[in-house]
Design a protein around this motif. Sequence first.
Motif, PDB file in Angstrom:
ATOM      1  N   THR A 101      -2.313  10.384  -2.377  1.00  0.00           N
ATOM      2  CA  THR A 101      -2.415   9.021  -2.916  1.00  0.00           C
ATOM      3  C   THR A 101      -1.355   8.084  -2.333  1.00  0.00           C
ATOM      4  OG1 THR A 101      -3.359   9.951  -4.933  1.00  0.00           O
ATOM      5  CG2 THR A 101      -2.600   7.670  -5.035  1.00  0.00           C
ATOM      6  N   PRO A 102      -0.062   8.445  -2.351  1.00  0.00           N
ATOM      7  CA  PRO A 102       0.906   7.520  -1.746  1.00  0.00           C
ATOM      8  C   PRO A 102       0.662   7.305  -0.252  1.00  0.00           C
ATOM      9  CG  PRO A 102       1.988   9.572  -2.472  1.00  0.00           C
ATOM     10  CD  PRO A 102       0.592   9.577  -3.025  1.00  0.00           C
ATOM     11  N   ASN A 103       0.207   8.330   0.448  1.00  0.00           N
ATOM     12  CA  ASN A 103      -0.048   8.212   1.883  1.00  0.00           C
ATOM     13  C   ASN A 103      -1.213   7.236   2.141  1.00  0.00           C
ATOM     14  OD1 ASN A 103       0.542   8.901   4.518  1.00  0.00           O
ATOM     15  ND2 ASN A 103      -0.639  10.789   4.492  1.00  0.00           N
ATOM     16  N   LEU A 104      -2.250   7.350   1.340  1.00  0.00           N
ATOM     17  CA  LEU A 104      -3.374   6.416   1.475  1.00  0.00           C
ATOM     18  C   LEU A 104      -2.919   4.978   1.209  1.00  0.00           C
ATOM     19  CD1 LEU A 104      -6.343   5.689   1.833  1.00  0.00           C
ATOM     20  CD2 LEU A 104      -6.725   6.351  -0.547  1.00  0.00           C
ATOM     21  N   TYR A 105      -2.201   4.784   0.114  1.00  0.00           N
ATOM     22  CA  TYR A 105      -1.741   3.417  -0.191  1.00  0.00           C
ATOM     23  C   TYR A 105      -0.752   2.912   0.861  1.00  0.00           C
ATOM     24  CZ  TYR A 105      -4.095   3.144  -4.715  1.00  0.00           C
ATOM     25  OH  TYR A 105      -5.033   3.078  -5.709  1.00  0.00           O
ATOM     26  N   PHE A 106       0.022   3.816   1.435  1.00  0.00           N
ATOM     27  CA  PHE A 106       0.933   3.418   2.509  1.00  0.00           C
ATOM     28  C   PHE A 106       0.148   2.800   3.666  1.00  0.00           C
ATOM     29  CE2 PHE A 106       3.114   4.271   6.499  1.00  0.00           C
ATOM     30  CZ  PHE A 106       4.396   3.818   6.247  1.00  0.00           C
ATOM     31  N   HIS A 107      -0.910   3.458   4.079  1.00  0.00           N
ATOM     32  CA  HIS A 107      -1.658   2.962   5.243  1.00  0.00           C
ATOM     33  C   HIS A 107      -2.485   1.718   4.915  1.00  0.00           C
ATOM     34  CE1 HIS A 107      -0.323   5.994   7.979  1.00  0.00           C
ATOM     35  NE2 HIS A 107      -0.620   6.942   7.111  1.00  0.00           N
ATOM     36  N   VAL A 108      -3.083   1.642   3.735  1.00  0.00           N
ATOM     37  CA  VAL A 108      -3.851   0.429   3.427  1.00  0.00           C
ATOM     38  C   VAL A 108      -2.905  -0.753   3.205  1.00  0.00           C
ATOM     39  CG1 VAL A 108      -5.920   1.635   2.593  1.00  0.00           C
ATOM     40  CG2 VAL A 108      -4.173   0.991   0.946  1.00  0.00           C
TER      41      VAL A 108
END
Lengths: 171, 171
Positions: free
Chosen positions: B141-148
């Motif tokens: 989840t944090p990795n996804l939000y990091f990229h978006v």
Amino acid sequence: MSPSLSMYQASVPVFVRALRNLKHVLEKGQAHAQERGFDAGVLLQTRLYPDMLPLLRQVQNATDTAKFGAARLAGVESPKFDDDETSFAELYARLDRVIDYLGRFDEAAFAGSETRAITLPTRSRGELKFDGRGYLLGFATPNLYFHVSTAYAILRHSGVPVGKRDFLGDH
Amino acid sequence: MSPSLSMYQASVPVFVRALRNLKHVLEKGQAHAQERGFDAGVLLQTRLYPDMLPLLRQVQNATDTAKFGAARLAGVESPKFDDDETSFAELYARLDRVIDYLGRFDEAAFAGSETRAITLPTRSRGELKFDGRGYLLGFATPNLYFHVSTAYAILRHSGVPVGKRDFLGDH
């Protein structure tokens, strides 16, 4: 559904970790300014675009999102802050204060929070209405990551040597 | 604990929404380039710092994080992509493909995923080991939000008129 997570697990420890990592990247920003011999306060006023909030406000908003998030899910009043920070040291104190506040909640405080009615007043869109689950997954969590990622992006754009491990880690 | 969320609820619909919002801000970026009369491909190669990934790679990584996230939690192989996109149209197709892939999972596929052992090979840190809950909340989840968020920040920094509602909305 197969219930396998608690609202508490998906919020308090997640918020604490995001704020600790934010503090860690801010410390790298301050250290970078000291090493390069420029006023670290410049970083706090840096933005990615003229009408975007600067780093200082990103940190204030990240902490607000976390403390309001936990308070609303638990159905209690969130402490009010004066939003008068002007230095890295004051932002660290704000982060510590919110991390401490989050640490006072326990699982029991979040019992039933998945169906709690949560209403957010907004300036431009009237009232937003959620149940607790929708608020956590669709508002509080993405909003918190938005502000911590933007703070990271401002520091990265300013040449601070941070990497994704600083953002994702457990600092 | 009081179980009140499922691993499925905290992953698939959250990932789909983040990717839909990412597609929406990319569309605003492409429209902005057309209005201003510059090649939209310039945006795809824009970065916030010389050694940071450009927009195109942020979108590839966001989609990878989402598809690997769901596949690992469900214990299935993730489809492999060629990573050969060079245009907005191709990135939209990639986003649609992952959104469609995510939509094929159901609650049952995630039963027991909270305790599933997940091992990630990394280039610099050997193998990272998680249980499914820790992987979802502390990595995917944090990795996804990091990229978006980084994709959003690159567009915002480039003058594209997007606001937080574009990022948080339900597009």
